[in-house]
Motif scaffolding. Structure first.
Motif, PDB file in Angstrom:
ATOM      1  N   VAL A  54      40.989  34.032  34.388  1.00  0.00           N
ATOM      2  CA  VAL A  54      40.530  32.780  34.989  1.00  0.00           C
ATOM      3  C   VAL A  54      39.558  33.059  36.126  1.00  0.00           C
ATOM      4  O   VAL A  54      38.475  32.451  36.205  1.00  0.00           O
ATOM      5  CB  VAL A  54      41.717  31.949  35.498  1.00  0.00           C
ATOM      6  CG1 VAL A  54      41.221  30.731  36.281  1.00  0.00           C
ATOM      7  CG2 VAL A  54      42.589  31.499  34.336  1.00  0.00           C
ATOM      8  N   PHE A  55      39.919  33.981  37.022  1.00  0.00           N
ATOM      9  CA  PHE A  55      39.045  34.288  38.148  1.00  0.00           C
ATOM     10  C   PHE A  55      37.722  34.890  37.680  1.00  0.00           C
ATOM     11  O   PHE A  55      36.658  34.567  38.217  1.00  0.00           O
ATOM     12  CB  PHE A  55      39.742  35.246  39.122  1.00  0.00           C
ATOM     13  CG  PHE A  55      40.635  34.563  40.110  1.00  0.00           C
ATOM     14  CD1 PHE A  55      40.218  33.435  40.797  1.00  0.00           C
ATOM     15  CD2 PHE A  55      41.907  35.041  40.357  1.00  0.00           C
ATOM     16  CE1 PHE A  55      41.028  32.800  41.717  1.00  0.00           C
ATOM     17  CE2 PHE A  55      42.738  34.417  41.278  1.00  0.00           C
ATOM     18  CZ  PHE A  55      42.303  33.287  41.955  1.00  0.00           C
ATOM     19  N   ARG A 113      36.708  39.291  45.727  1.00  0.00           N
ATOM     20  CA  ARG A 113      37.898  38.468  45.506  1.00  0.00           C
ATOM     21  C   ARG A 113      37.715  37.076  46.140  1.00  0.00           C
ATOM     22  O   ARG A 113      38.070  36.059  45.550  1.00  0.00           O
ATOM     23  CB  ARG A 113      39.138  39.160  46.079  1.00  0.00           C
ATOM     24  CG  ARG A 113      40.446  38.475  45.738  1.00  0.00           C
ATOM     25  CD  ARG A 113      41.614  39.248  46.312  1.00  0.00           C
ATOM     26  NE  ARG A 113      41.680  40.595  45.747  1.00  0.00           N
ATOM     27  CZ  ARG A 113      42.263  40.868  44.589  1.00  0.00           C
ATOM     28  NH1 ARG A 113      42.813  39.910  43.869  1.00  0.00           N
ATOM     29  NH2 ARG A 113      42.296  42.112  44.145  1.00  0.00           N
ATOM     30  N   GLY A 114      37.164  37.050  47.341  1.00  0.00           N
ATOM     31  CA  GLY A 114      36.918  35.764  47.985  1.00  0.00           C
ATOM     32  C   GLY A 114      35.912  34.922  47.217  1.00  0.00           C
ATOM     33  O   GLY A 114      36.057  33.698  47.112  1.00  0.00           O
ATOM     34  N   VAL A 133      36.416  28.826  42.193  1.00  0.00           N
ATOM     35  CA  VAL A 133      37.312  27.813  41.630  1.00  0.00           C
ATOM     36  C   VAL A 133      37.006  26.448  42.248  1.00  0.00           C
ATOM     37  O   VAL A 133      36.852  25.442  41.544  1.00  0.00           O
ATOM     38  CB  VAL A 133      38.788  28.196  41.876  1.00  0.00           C
ATOM     39  CG1 VAL A 133      39.710  27.083  41.369  1.00  0.00           C
ATOM     40  CG2 VAL A 133      39.113  29.519  41.181  1.00  0.00           C
ATOM     41  N   LEU A 134      36.915  26.406  43.592  1.00  0.00           N
ATOM     42  CA  LEU A 134      36.575  25.151  44.277  1.00  0.00           C
ATOM     43  C   LEU A 134      35.201  24.667  43.861  1.00  0.00           C
ATOM     44  O   LEU A 134      35.009  23.483  43.559  1.00  0.00           O
ATOM     45  CB  LEU A 134      36.619  25.382  45.793  1.00  0.00           C
ATOM     46  CG  LEU A 134      36.101  24.240  46.678  1.00  0.00           C
ATOM     47  CD1 LEU A 134      36.959  22.992  46.506  1.00  0.00           C
ATOM     48  CD2 LEU A 134      36.055  24.670  48.140  1.00  0.00           C
ATOM     49  N   ALA A 155      37.212  42.967  36.499  1.00  0.00           N
ATOM     50  CA  ALA A 155      38.186  42.475  35.522  1.00  0.00           C
ATOM     51  C   ALA A 155      39.380  43.411  35.404  1.00  0.00           C
ATOM     52  O   ALA A 155      39.273  44.621  35.565  1.00  0.00           O
ATOM     53  CB  ALA A 155      37.527  42.308  34.158  1.00  0.00           C
ATOM     54  N   ARG A 156      40.516  42.807  35.077  1.00  0.00           N
ATOM     55  CA  ARG A 156      41.741  43.580  34.892  1.00  0.00           C
ATOM     56  C   ARG A 156      41.747  44.304  33.561  1.00  0.00           C
ATOM     57  O   ARG A 156      42.345  45.373  33.417  1.00  0.00           O
ATOM     58  CB  ARG A 156      42.942  42.625  34.977  1.00  0.00           C
ATOM     59  CG  ARG A 156      44.300  43.296  34.887  1.00  0.00           C
ATOM     60  CD  ARG A 156      45.400  42.234  34.940  1.00  0.00           C
ATOM     61  NE  ARG A 156      45.307  41.461  36.181  1.00  0.00           N
ATOM     62  CZ  ARG A 156      45.764  40.216  36.307  1.00  0.00           C
ATOM     63  NH1 ARG A 156      46.300  39.598  35.271  1.00  0.00           N
ATOM     64  NH2 ARG A 156      45.661  39.598  37.468  1.00  0.00           N
ATOM     65  N   SER A 157      41.079  43.732  32.547  1.00  0.00           N
ATOM     66  CA  SER A 157      41.115  44.343  31.210  1.00  0.00           C
ATOM     67  C   SER A 157      39.837  44.050  30.451  1.00  0.00           C
ATOM     68  O   SER A 157      39.122  43.086  30.743  1.00  0.00           O
ATOM     69  CB  SER A 157      42.309  43.803  30.411  1.00  0.00           C
ATOM     70  OG  SER A 157      42.099  42.445  30.061  1.00  0.00           O
TER      71      SER A 157
END
Length: 495
Positions: A48-49, A182-183, A189-190, A268-270
């Protein structure tokens, strides 16, 4: 309370929220961690992020200002943005996981790191960092300019352009230095929520308010402005079919190695998360049709806009017909569409210098915290330089912006071809870059873009690739004792 005060107050509240989100994003992470945590979110961002972050990079203040302005001035040629981004996501489905895997395996945080590792020459990464900085600075300046125009407009002139420029620089600099990638993902999202809501509203409101619905609007467009609906667009523009096709192809290749895009990949994580993003990201491009369409609607409501004023086509409709609180919210969405990409541009410049330039200094080479500190210093310096040039010599960076994307395209053979073909030599890759950048600068600054109806960057890339291959065959790569798995990138299928 005056209209300007209402809209400005709303804007100020959301700017405070933006900085607060940046602080919350790194809360409990030991001051933000080292360079990898700050620059690529610790390689731990979920689907999502990553989706909102990468979508946010593609939806900038250009989408509110430039897309509407191009729609107003030319019409159909502006659709190249939707075309190249959608095609670029398809290319990214393959390239993104490869770059992610390569960087993760070797602990790399930027494309300059990748170039230095691939060719085994740290100075090459530093040289590329300098070149890429030249190409990225105009984007920071354009986002500062875009945000300044938005803030000054929604404040009904209460905030001058000069102060609006400074506000954009100050908020973004504090935000990115504190929170890193990260910020940016959190604020995306906002931003995306506001963008989706405001554009969906405008897509319905403007045709109903100014016309008798879409039927009347589109009917008038076909009857009175038919030139805007086909290539090359209105006003004898040079952006015909050849330009559209070559620009789409060139930008689709370039966007996957653009440092801001790569920052999203590496965070990304993956690899599977990147593949899912590549499938769903084109859906976000639907939003781009709204400012393009509203720009053409402005042809009937505020005719006669010329020059830079045409970029305000959408906001003239907004300010003219909506209450101040609604103007403020739409302005916040547009401002955040400047802040998020500007933050990532500043972040990647700092990261490249921290990991590829300052790492050449022996005492900083093994210190991730020192590299992070110097990266943050570079962020401030890069942003301040763009701000100063916005005030003192805006035309300098505007002219440089003409070659930014086409110039970045010249790194495609060095990076992408080099990561899949072992024989590509450093001398060949550098020769191609020199020729490609030289041709782009020559054609653009002499007013020959497009050249014979073709994007000048495409002509330069073809010559770049030809020179790269020819020099490589004449002077092959030096013998490298490393194994293929340590030099080349692979698609981590199932990884």
């Amino acid at each position: 309370m005056s209209d300007g005060a209402v809209a400005t107050t709303l804007f100020g509240v959301f700017m405070v929220v933006t900085v607060a989100l940046g602080l919350l994003a790194v809360r409990g992470r030991g001051g933000g961690g080292g360079l990898a945590e700050w620059s690529v979110g610790g390689r731990s961002l979920g689907a999502v992020f990553i989706w909102v972050l990468m979508a946010g990079e593609g939806y900038t203040s250009f989408s509110y200002l430039g897309a509407a302005g191009w729609g107003y001035n030319f019409g159909a040629p502006v659709l190249y943005v939707v075309a190249y981004m959608s095609c670029g996501y398809a290319v990214g489905y393959v390239v993104g996981p490869m770059l992610w895997s390569y960087a993760r395996q070797h602990g790399l945080v930027s494309i300059t790191d990748m170039v230095a590792h691939r060719y085994g020459r740290p100075w090459v990464g530093a040289a590329v960092a300098v070149l890429v900085t030249v190409f990225l600075l105009p984007y920071i300046q354009l986002q500062i300019t875009g945000m300044g125009v938005v803030v000054s407009t929604i404040s009904y002139g209460a905030i001058s352009l000069n102060w609006a420029y400074f506000i954009g620089f100050a908020v973004t600099t504090v935000f990115v230095v504190v929170s890193g990638l990260r910020g940016s993902a959190w604020v995306s999202v906002l931003k995306d929520l506001l963008v989706i809501v405001t554009l969906a509203f405008l897509a319905l409101y403007v045709p109903v308010h100014y016309f008798d619905g879409y039927g009347d609007f589109l009917g008038r467009l076909v009857d009175e402005k038919s030139a805007w609906l086909t290539l090359p667009g209105s006003g004898g523009s040079p952006y015909g079919e050849g330009w559209f096709a070559t620009t789409t192809f060139l930008n689709a290749l370039t966007v996957v190695i653009f440092p801001t895009t790569v920052a999203g990949y590496l965070g990304a994580r993956s690899a599977d998360g990147l593949r899912r993003n590549a499938i769903w990201l084109p859906a976000y491009n639907i939003l781009l049709f709204v400012p393009m369409l509203l720009g053409m609607a402005a042809l009937f409501v505020v005719p006669g806009l010329t020059g830079a004023d045409s970029n305000l086509a959408l906001f003239k409709l907004v300010v003219d017909s909506l209450p101040a609180w609604a103007v403020g919210i739409i302005g916040v969405a547009a401002a955040l569409s400047s802040i998020v990409p500007m933050a990532v541009f500043m972040l990647v410049i700092g990261t490249m210098w921290g990991s590829s330039v300052f790492s050449l200094v022996p005492r900083w080479r093994e210190s991730s915290s020192a590299q992070k500190t110097w990266s943050q210093v570079v962020v401030v310096v890069a942003g301040a330089l763009a701000l100063v040039l916005t005030y003192s010599a805006p035309n300098t960076l505007v002219r440089l912006s003409l070659i930014s994307y086409e110039g970045m395209a010249q790194l495609v053979p060095m990076l992408l071809v080099g990561l899949v073909w072992r024989r590509l030599s450093l001398v060949g890759a550098l020769s191609g870059v020199v020729v490609g950048v030289g041709v782009v600068c020559g054609l653009v600054f002499s007013g020959r873009d497009p050249v014979w109806g073709v994007n000048a960057g495409m002509v330069a890339l073809a010559l770049n690739l030809g020179v790269t291959l020819m020099v490589t065959y004449v002077r092959p790569a030096d013998r490298d004792a490393r194994l293929d798995r340590d030099v080349l990138a692979r698609d981590p299928v199932g990884g």
